[in-house]
Scaffold this active site. Sequence first.
Site, PDB file in Angstrom:
ATOM      1  N   GLN A 312       8.975  -6.945   4.912  1.00  0.00           N
ATOM      2  CA  GLN A 312       9.671  -6.775   3.727  1.00  0.00           C
ATOM      3  C   GLN A 312      10.448  -5.466   3.606  1.00  0.00           C
ATOM      4  OE1 GLN A 312      10.558  -8.743   1.349  1.00  0.00           O
ATOM      5  NE2 GLN A 312      11.453  -7.144   0.004  1.00  0.00           N
ATOM      6  N   GLU A 313      10.004  -4.637   4.122  1.00  0.00           N
ATOM      7  CA  GLU A 313      10.387  -3.137   4.186  1.00  0.00           C
ATOM      8  C   GLU A 313      11.566  -2.820   5.122  1.00  0.00           C
ATOM      9  OE1 GLU A 313      10.332  -0.640   2.330  1.00  0.00           O
ATOM     10  OE2 GLU A 313       8.448  -1.032   0.864  1.00  0.00           O
ATOM     11  N   SER A 314      11.279  -3.483   6.591  1.00  0.00           N
ATOM     12  CA  SER A 314      12.197  -3.013   7.612  1.00  0.00           C
ATOM     13  C   SER A 314      12.409  -4.286   8.624  1.00  0.00           C
ATOM     14  CB  SER A 314      11.448  -1.872   8.530  1.00  0.00           C
ATOM     15  OG  SER A 314      10.321  -2.264   9.081  1.00  0.00           O
TER      16      SER A 314
END
Length: 492
Positions: A312-314
């Site tokens: 989700q972040e990267s």
Amino acid sequence: MKGLFLRIIAIVALLLWAIDMVFPWQQIMRSEENRYTAIQSRGKLVVGTINNPISYFIDHAGQAAGLEYELSKAFADYLNVDLEILAMSNGDELFSALKNNKIDIAAANLLYQPNKLDMFQVGPTYNSASWQLVYRKGTERPRSLGELKGSLSIASGSELTELLKVEKEKYPDLIWRVNEKLTPEELLIQMADGKIDYVIANSIDVSAVQQIKPNVAVAFDVTDESTVHWYLPSNSYSELQASLLDFMNSAIETGLIARIEEKYFNHLAQFDYVDTRSYLRAIETVLPKFAPLFEKYKGDLDWCLLAAIAYQESHWNPDATSPTGVRGMMMLTKATAERMRIQDRTDPEQSIKAGSEYLHWLITQMPDTIKEDERIWFALAAYNMGLGHLLDARRLTKSLGGDPDNWLDVKKNLPLLAEKRYYTGLKYGYARGYEAYHYVENIRRYMNSIVHYYRVQQAQIEETLDTQAAEIENINEIKKETDTLATTVTTQ
């Protein structure tokens, strides 16, 4: 005198008729009450279900999970007995086990089926679903049962056979196959892999499989939505049924059912074909490189959750950078990196280690009044928008009459943190709460996809090994017969 004699005969006949009517009813009641007593005596509730991503499965850590499992476990706890789960391949096996008293309850996201009412009782409803015809994305979409151009398969044990017989009067060319070996999930996977053209399945099962097979597409609803129930043994109203009714009422009032549903499939409504396809490709090609690091630094978390956060972040890109300055696999701010004492945010090991430690710290900041299994969702929201804004969301939820310790109540108020009429009265002011809402939902969806991707992969590996073992055994048998024949010929 004769009239009195006839009256006596009539009274005796009436009494005999009453006994004949009442005694079987009492036997039925006693039989069913004995089942409840037997559960208490043996200290165990036996529940039959079907192995799939929603009802019941064994996760990568070897732990039982699933909506029906957790609800059954809660009912067993309510009865103060242990729980035994028997997983069946299909509905026929499930209802046969119930009919033959091998299980006490059948629980597998089973729709209300009028054709079963002569044989079984139904418990209170706790969900709803419909039958859907699904096809493989990229092939021609049928608009009705009359437009099918290929093989249609259904799992055994449902009302679908009777339903399709009625439809066949309208569509004489309609042909289907009842598969008695595969679960609905396995049928859907075979369809996704091109081995079957069409499948009719429960809409809940369809949504779950789409998370690991995004080319499973819904053509149309075959039926309207129907209620979902547990099925109990036949007979009249019983102590077991009364206990189940009390339990379900309590589970609804306390929010237990809502929390379990939230955990397993409320987020499935966000299915996106392109995103899911890209994600599964990344699971196959990118995740294996970093999985050992997620496992190494998981701490008290599930490594699949940590991996889902990183995606989700990267999107598992160690060099990811945002316009706001956050960087790395876990997209850490410079301040968080310094707090976690890491030197290089773009180093995947340092980033994963720091992200995990920071999330563990956030979990410890959650009030003890929040249930253990919900603390992680609060912590994830804080990971995304900051602890202060999460505390604001809890205060706002309380002021609006909700429960600040209930994730369902708090999450629906997260978007309000971006509305002026609300954030002006909050300690930490404006926040993009709608982003935190979707952030947590996406992570839950990503985590489920990882869990079930590996579960299906493991099942396929085991199936391949079983097939190979059977082939080797067959070859050995043929060789043995050949050797025996050769020996016989030589002797002659």
